[in-house]
Design an enzyme around this catalytic site. Structure first.
Site, mmCIF file in Angstrom:
data_model
loop_
_atom_site.group_PDB
_atom_site.id
_atom_site.type_symbol
_atom_site.label_atom_id
_atom_site.label_comp_id
_atom_site.label_asym_id
_atom_site.label_seq_id
_atom_site.Cartn_x
_atom_site.Cartn_y
_atom_site.Cartn_z
ATOM 1 N N CYS A 1 4.116 6.596 -0.881
ATOM 2 C CA CYS A 1 3.637 6.006 0.519
ATOM 3 C C CYS A 1 3.539 4.539 0.446
ATOM 4 O O CYS A 1 3.993 3.661 1.275
ATOM 5 C CB CYS A 1 2.481 6.826 1.064
ATOM 6 S SG CYS A 1 1.076 6.823 0.002
ATOM 7 N N GLU B 1 -4.312 9.767 5.687
ATOM 8 C CA GLU B 1 -3.445 8.513 4.733
ATOM 9 C C GLU B 1 -2.022 9.161 5.098
ATOM 10 O O GLU B 1 -1.605 10.214 4.372
ATOM 11 C CB GLU B 1 -3.842 8.575 3.482
ATOM 12 C CG GLU B 1 -3.390 7.293 2.857
ATOM 13 C CD GLU B 1 -2.088 7.646 2.114
ATOM 14 O OE1 GLU B 1 -0.918 7.165 2.729
ATOM 15 O OE2 GLU B 1 -2.045 8.043 1.048
#
Length: 460
Positions: free
Chosen positions: A261, A227
């Site tokens: 993010c 990720e």
């Protein structure tokens, strides 16, 4: 390893890295414990995962304060992170057995065929600092419930949080060796990933770090989940509810001090409503209170490290030098700590950092497009593909655009977010694999086909 308070710039504590002997002992302990942990009834593993939630809630203020002190998260958001961690633990405590139960598959009337989900072994998890409890526990809850053990290498600037999470699991009753924290450098991380006793790896972090860990794991044929970063588009159409869109846009950009993010970073607005949205968005950004994250009134705290502040300042300056216009902000604050003003940039040139890179801080880039088609094209014109959102009162239109986005998580009239009940992850440079939901708990299992035929064979 030294932790530093980003609000003041003052050191907090210094930790010694683990030496080779300690690393060897911890890896062996994780491997040894796996042999018994995998055979423990899943109901018992689930009960222990549920206990994590109890420990977290009992000590919420302590853990929230620790996060805020080490990485600068506003205290209210730190409390919310602890609650979300408790939620994900409760979710897997309730649903793990369901997600991992054998799946019967009809192949032949006389054959028994199924797919089972078996644990793989010790998992190496390399985690970042921005959500120091959540990043760890969203992986640990499904990984441990599935019967794997886990070795954590956390970001050095949140070493106190790493040790606190390890203690949480000990207090919850997990046996020694099921969850282990290693204080190690990058070279040693790769050594552990390559170790034959380690079955798989997961990393949340930069594209460069993800590629490096994936390369090491790939050489040894080990599964990985990555990720990585994001440059999420926030698309505003001509029929959006602009007051709400402006308010939510500011939240979407500065949550966690802009260091997320899945934060919205590129704000793509159609021409008909561009100026109205721009003016409202700038007002919302200018209304935010920047300051001490332990103060309940603070909206935006510091950037988490001095080097990250330097990187953000350089990216903004290079974008301005390339021709962007500063509508508000654009500077570091003249005060102790690592603070950057909430910033909105307009006329962001193609190829500049604010157009192409991930800016990890409270900096928003505005883009004006002619229509919906150009908005989709620009939204997808990125090396990243983590999340995307579109804002419109026409829900059918919004769903169609959400399906057109090239991203792992798409939303209509909502901020991009992770949710325990839904798979989370990206495509392109945002990584691969999925966390959370049933998908997340199955990532590090052996999906094993089992076929049982009568001893005298199957009838034709």
């Amino acid at each position: 390893m030294q932790t530093v308070n980003p609000t003041t710039g003052e050191p907090i504590e210094t930790y010694s890295e683990h030496d080779d002997e300690t690393v060897e002992n911890h890896v062996q302990r994780a491997a040894d414990r796996f042999e018994s942990w995998r055979d423990r009834p899943i109901t018992e593993r689930q009960a222990l995962v549920a206990s994590i939630a109890d420990v977290l809630r009992e000590n919420e203020e302590e853990y929230a304060t620790l996060m805020t002190r080490e990485m600068g998260k506003p205290i209210e958001q730190a409390r919310a992170e602890i609650e979300k961690c408790a939620w994900v633990c409760e979710f897997y405590a309730e649903r793990a057995a369901e997600f991992l139960q054998d799946e019967r598959v009809g192949v032949h009337p006389q054959a028994r065929t199924k797919v089972s989900y078996d644990p793989l072994g010790p998992l190496m998890a390399v985690m970042p600092w921005n959500y120091p409890f959540w990043q760890v526990l969203r992986v640990a809850a499904p990984t441990l419930a599935a019967g794997n053990t886990m070795i954590l290498s956390h970001a050095p600037n949140v070493t106190g949080c790493a040790k606190a999470v390890e203690q949480v699991l000990a207090d919850a009753g997990f046996p020694d060796g099921v969850f282990t924290t290693l204080l190690i450098d990058t070279e040693t991380i790769h050594d552990v990933v390559a170790d034959d006793r380690v079955a798989a790896a997961t990393l949340t972090g930069s594209v460069g770090a993800g590629r490096a860990v994936a390369e090491t794991a790939g050489r040894h044929l080990k599964p990985t989940v990555l990720e990585l970063g994001g440059s999420d588009p926030f698309v505003v159409l001509d029929d959006a509810q602009l007051d709400r869109a402006c308010e939510v846009a500011a939240q979407a950009r500065v949550n966690n001090n802009g260091q997320a993010c899945v934060a919205s970073k590129r704000f793509i607005v159609v021409d008909d409503v561009y100026e109205e949205f721009r003016d409202g968005f700038v007002r919302e950004m200018e209304s935010l209170t920047v300051g001490d994250p332990t103060d309940e009134a603070t909206d935006v705290g510091p950037i988490s490290r001095a080097d990250l502040l330097d990187t953000l300042e350089t990216q903004v300056r290079e974008t301005i030098d390339a021709g962007a216009t500063v509508l508000t902000g654009g500077e570091t604050l003249d005060r102790p700590g690592y603070f950057f003003e909430p910033t909105v940039l307009e006329d962001v040139p193609d190829g500049s950092p604010a157009a192409c890179d991930e800016l990890f801080g409270p900096v928003a880039s505005l883009f004006r497009v002619e229509d919906e088609a150009e908005a989709i094209e620009l939204a997808n014109d990125s090396d990243y593909g983590l999340g995307a959102s579109v804002w419109t009162q026409d829900l059918d239109r919004g769903e169609r655009i959400a399906e057109a986005f090239e991203a792992g998580c798409t939303f209509v009239n909502e901020i991009v977010q992770s949710h325990p009940r839904l798979p989370f992850g990206g495509i392109k440079n945002s990584g691969y694999g999925r966390e959370l939901a049933a998908n997340g708990i199955r990532e590090f299992t052996n999906e094993k086909t089992v076929w049982v035929s009568p001893s005298d064979g199957l009838d034709e």
